[in-house]
Design a protein around this motif. Structure first.
Motif, PDB file in Angstrom:
ATOM      1  N   GLY A 125       0.640  -0.928   0.233  1.00  0.00           N
ATOM      2  CA  GLY A 125       0.213  -0.113   0.386  1.00  0.00           C
ATOM      3  C   GLY A 125       0.787   1.434  -0.250  1.00  0.00           C
ATOM      4  N   SER A 126       1.777   1.053   0.454  1.00  0.00           N
ATOM      5  CA  SER A 126       3.154   2.363   0.716  1.00  0.00           C
ATOM      6  C   SER A 126       3.684   2.644  -0.570  1.00  0.00           C
ATOM      7  CB  SER A 126       3.828   2.907   1.772  1.00  0.00           C
ATOM      8  OG  SER A 126       5.131   1.533   1.402  1.00  0.00           O
ATOM      9  N   LEU A 127       3.952   1.616  -1.575  1.00  0.00           N
ATOM     10  CA  LEU A 127       4.197   1.495  -2.582  1.00  0.00           C
ATOM     11  C   LEU A 127       3.429   2.022  -4.057  1.00  0.00           C
ATOM     12  CD1 LEU A 127       7.134  -1.353  -2.420  1.00  0.00           C
ATOM     13  CD2 LEU A 127       7.036   1.268  -2.840  1.00  0.00           C
ATOM     14  N   PHE A 128       2.445   0.916  -3.789  1.00  0.00           N
ATOM     15  CA  PHE A 128       1.085   1.286  -5.022  1.00  0.00           C
ATOM     16  C   PHE A 128       0.052   1.363  -5.379  1.00  0.00           C
ATOM     17  CE2 PHE A 128       4.201  -1.925  -5.917  1.00  0.00           C
ATOM     18  CZ  PHE A 128       4.497  -0.891  -7.247  1.00  0.00           C
ATOM     19  N   GLY A 129      -0.813   1.539  -3.586  1.00  0.00           N
ATOM     20  CA  GLY A 129      -1.880   1.495  -3.414  1.00  0.00           C
ATOM     21  C   GLY A 129      -2.730   3.279  -2.707  1.00  0.00           C
ATOM     22  N   HIS A 130      -2.566   3.497  -2.061  1.00  0.00           N
ATOM     23  CA  HIS A 130      -2.941   4.349  -0.941  1.00  0.00           C
ATOM     24  C   HIS A 130      -2.456   6.033  -1.680  1.00  0.00           C
ATOM     25  CE1 HIS A 130      -5.290   1.993   1.618  1.00  0.00           C
ATOM     26  NE2 HIS A 130      -4.359   1.784   1.417  1.00  0.00           N
ATOM     27  N   LYS A 131      -2.999   6.760  -1.743  1.00  0.00           N
ATOM     28  CA  LYS A 131      -2.438   7.760  -2.292  1.00  0.00           C
ATOM     29  C   LYS A 131      -1.440   8.646  -0.770  1.00  0.00           C
ATOM     30  CE  LYS A 131      -5.201   8.791  -5.975  1.00  0.00           C
ATOM     31  NZ  LYS A 131      -4.239   8.732  -6.658  1.00  0.00           N
ATOM     32  N   LYS A 132      -1.873   8.793   0.640  1.00  0.00           N
ATOM     33  CA  LYS A 132      -1.339   9.326   1.227  1.00  0.00           C
ATOM     34  C   LYS A 132      -0.880   8.306   1.963  1.00  0.00           C
ATOM     35  CE  LYS A 132      -4.165  13.538   1.859  1.00  0.00           C
ATOM     36  NZ  LYS A 132      -5.125  14.402   2.704  1.00  0.00           N
ATOM     37  N   ALA A 162      20.830  -0.013   9.857  1.00  0.00           N
ATOM     38  CA  ALA A 162      19.228  -0.407   9.780  1.00  0.00           C
ATOM     39  C   ALA A 162      19.096  -1.738   9.025  1.00  0.00           C
ATOM     40  CB  ALA A 162      18.919   0.956   9.240  1.00  0.00           C
ATOM     41  N   ILE A 163      19.665  -1.821   7.902  1.00  0.00           N
ATOM     42  CA  ILE A 163      19.455  -2.943   7.692  1.00  0.00           C
ATOM     43  C   ILE A 163      20.241  -4.212   8.431  1.00  0.00           C
ATOM     44  CG2 ILE A 163      20.897  -4.399   5.890  1.00  0.00           C
ATOM     45  CD1 ILE A 163      20.518  -2.028   3.949  1.00  0.00           C
ATOM     46  N   CYS A 220      19.738 -18.122   5.088  1.00  0.00           N
ATOM     47  CA  CYS A 220      19.708 -19.711   4.948  1.00  0.00           C
ATOM     48  C   CYS A 220      18.321 -19.789   3.566  1.00  0.00           C
ATOM     49  CB  CYS A 220      18.671 -20.100   5.998  1.00  0.00           C
ATOM     50  SG  CYS A 220      16.597 -19.339   6.229  1.00  0.00           S
ATOM     51  N   GLY A 221      18.232 -20.492   3.110  1.00  0.00           N
ATOM     52  CA  GLY A 221      17.100 -20.719   1.892  1.00  0.00           C
ATOM     53  C   GLY A 221      16.185 -21.254   2.185  1.00  0.00           C
ATOM     54  N   ALA A 222      15.889 -21.236   3.671  1.00  0.00           N
ATOM     55  CA  ALA A 222      14.132 -22.092   4.125  1.00  0.00           C
ATOM     56  C   ALA A 222      12.728 -21.565   3.721  1.00  0.00           C
ATOM     57  CB  ALA A 222      14.132 -22.459   5.981  1.00  0.00           C
ATOM     58  N   PRO A 223      12.100 -22.389   3.648  1.00  0.00           N
ATOM     59  CA  PRO A 223      10.725 -22.058   2.529  1.00  0.00           C
ATOM     60  C   PRO A 223      10.239 -20.490   3.409  1.00  0.00           C
ATOM     61  CG  PRO A 223      11.374 -24.221   2.488  1.00  0.00           C
ATOM     62  CD  PRO A 223      11.751 -23.765   3.171  1.00  0.00           C
ATOM     63  N   ASP A 224      10.695 -21.206   4.766  1.00  0.00           N
ATOM     64  CA  ASP A 224      10.137 -20.114   6.229  1.00  0.00           C
ATOM     65  C   ASP A 224      10.614 -18.536   6.022  1.00  0.00           C
ATOM     66  OD1 ASP A 224       7.944 -21.785   6.432  1.00  0.00           O
ATOM     67  OD2 ASP A 224       8.672 -22.498   8.576  1.00  0.00           O
ATOM     68  N   ARG A 225      11.398 -18.550   5.156  1.00  0.00           N
ATOM     69  CA  ARG A 225      12.171 -17.910   6.033  1.00  0.00           C
ATOM     70  C   ARG A 225      12.101 -15.833   5.267  1.00  0.00           C
ATOM     71  NH1 ARG A 225      18.211 -15.652   2.402  1.00  0.00           N
ATOM     72  NH2 ARG A 225      18.062 -13.480   2.806  1.00  0.00           N
ATOM     73  N   ILE A 226      11.862 -14.859   6.054  1.00  0.00           N
ATOM     74  CA  ILE A 226      10.980 -13.944   6.135  1.00  0.00           C
ATOM     75  C   ILE A 226      11.767 -12.547   6.038  1.00  0.00           C
ATOM     76  CG2 ILE A 226       9.299 -14.522   7.813  1.00  0.00           C
ATOM     77  CD1 ILE A 226      10.708 -12.578   9.686  1.00  0.00           C
ATOM     78  N   CYS A 227      13.338 -12.738   5.388  1.00  0.00           N
ATOM     79  CA  CYS A 227      14.114 -11.432   5.393  1.00  0.00           C
ATOM     80  C   CYS A 227      14.367 -11.759   3.255  1.00  0.00           C
ATOM     81  CB  CYS A 227      15.163 -11.265   6.277  1.00  0.00           C
ATOM     82  SG  CYS A 227      16.502 -12.788   6.324  1.00  0.00           S
ATOM     83  N   ASN A 228      13.257 -11.457   3.005  1.00  0.00           N
ATOM     84  CA  ASN A 228      13.520 -12.214   1.753  1.00  0.00           C
ATOM     85  C   ASN A 228      13.812 -10.529   0.574  1.00  0.00           C
ATOM     86  OD1 ASN A 228      13.290 -14.975   1.923  1.00  0.00           O
ATOM     87  ND2 ASN A 228      11.511 -15.090   1.676  1.00  0.00           N
ATOM     88  N   VAL A 229      13.101  -9.538   1.029  1.00  0.00           N
ATOM     89  CA  VAL A 229      12.617  -8.372   0.310  1.00  0.00           C
ATOM     90  C   VAL A 229      13.325  -7.170   1.075  1.00  0.00           C
ATOM     91  CG1 VAL A 229      10.971  -6.556  -0.716  1.00  0.00           C
ATOM     92  CG2 VAL A 229      11.152  -9.242  -0.110  1.00  0.00           C
ATOM     93  N   LEU A 230      14.435  -6.217   0.275  1.00  0.00           N
ATOM     94  CA  LEU A 230      14.648  -5.225   0.823  1.00  0.00           C
ATOM     95  C   LEU A 230      14.341  -4.294   0.519  1.00  0.00           C
ATOM     96  CD1 LEU A 230      16.502  -3.281   3.271  1.00  0.00           C
ATOM     97  CD2 LEU A 230      18.528  -4.185   1.336  1.00  0.00           C
ATOM     98  N   ALA A 231      13.047  -2.636   0.581  1.00  0.00           N
ATOM     99  CA  ALA A 231      13.071  -1.673   0.872  1.00  0.00           C
ATOM    100  C   ALA A 231      13.538  -0.582   0.446  1.00  0.00           C
ATOM    101  CB  ALA A 231      11.421  -1.876   0.100  1.00  0.00           C
ATOM    102  N   ILE A 232      13.994  -0.044  -0.421  1.00  0.00           N
ATOM    103  CA  ILE A 232      14.327   1.158   0.643  1.00  0.00           C
ATOM    104  C   ILE A 232      13.475   2.302  -0.446  1.00  0.00           C
ATOM    105  CG2 ILE A 232      16.292   2.644   0.161  1.00  0.00           C
ATOM    106  CD1 ILE A 232      18.379   0.343   0.401  1.00  0.00           C
ATOM    107  N   TYR A 233      12.858   3.174   0.401  1.00  0.00           N
ATOM    108  CA  TYR A 233      12.404   4.807  -0.575  1.00  0.00           C
ATOM    109  C   TYR A 233      13.432   5.484  -0.846  1.00  0.00           C
ATOM    110  CZ  TYR A 233       8.029   2.673   1.556  1.00  0.00           C
ATOM    111  OH  TYR A 233       7.583   1.242   0.922  1.00  0.00           O
TER     112      TYR A 233
END
Length: 112
Positions: free
Chosen positions: A3-10, A27-28, A60-73
């Motif tokens: 939503g912060s990338l494509f959805g909402h106006k504010k 931070a990373i 790791c390469g586990a299916p449950d891994r949650i650190c798959n994306v890094l977004a920088i504005y």
């Protein structure tokens, strides 16, 4: 995030003091080696950091891994009127996840 990338106006970012780091590198590091392992343990996922006690990311390469994306504005996305950031002078921890976002916005004095 979407939503912060494509959805909402504010878009409003309400940040607790525990989320703000002096440099991008710090931070990373915090996101991967402090926040992500705690979230993995909290949700009971099975991946490198949870199997090692949640002390850090093991890349790791586990299916449950949650650190798959890094977004920088760098700049605001098209069709977004603007971003508004409010720093809150206390640790927020998992307040947004627990459904208390309206209370946090009121505390941070952000008008919806």
């Amino acid at each position: 995030m979407a939503g912060s990338l494509f959805g909402h106006k504010k878009v409003y970012f309400v940040l607790g003091v525990n989320k703000i780091m002096p440099t991008l590198e710090e931070a990373i590091y915090r996101a991967r080696n402090v926040a992500a392992p705690k979230n993995v343990l909290r949700h009971g996922y099975k991946c490198g950091c949870s199997l090692q006690g949640g002390d850090r990311c093991y890349d790791c390469g586990a299916p449950d891994r949650i650190c798959n994306v890094l977004a920088i504005y760098y700049k605001k996305m098209r069709n977004i009127e603007g971003y508004r950031t409010k720093r809150v002078g206390k640790n927020l921890y998992y307040a947004c996840i627990k459904g208390r976002i309206r209370g946090i916005l009121k505390y941070a004095r952000v008008a919806l």
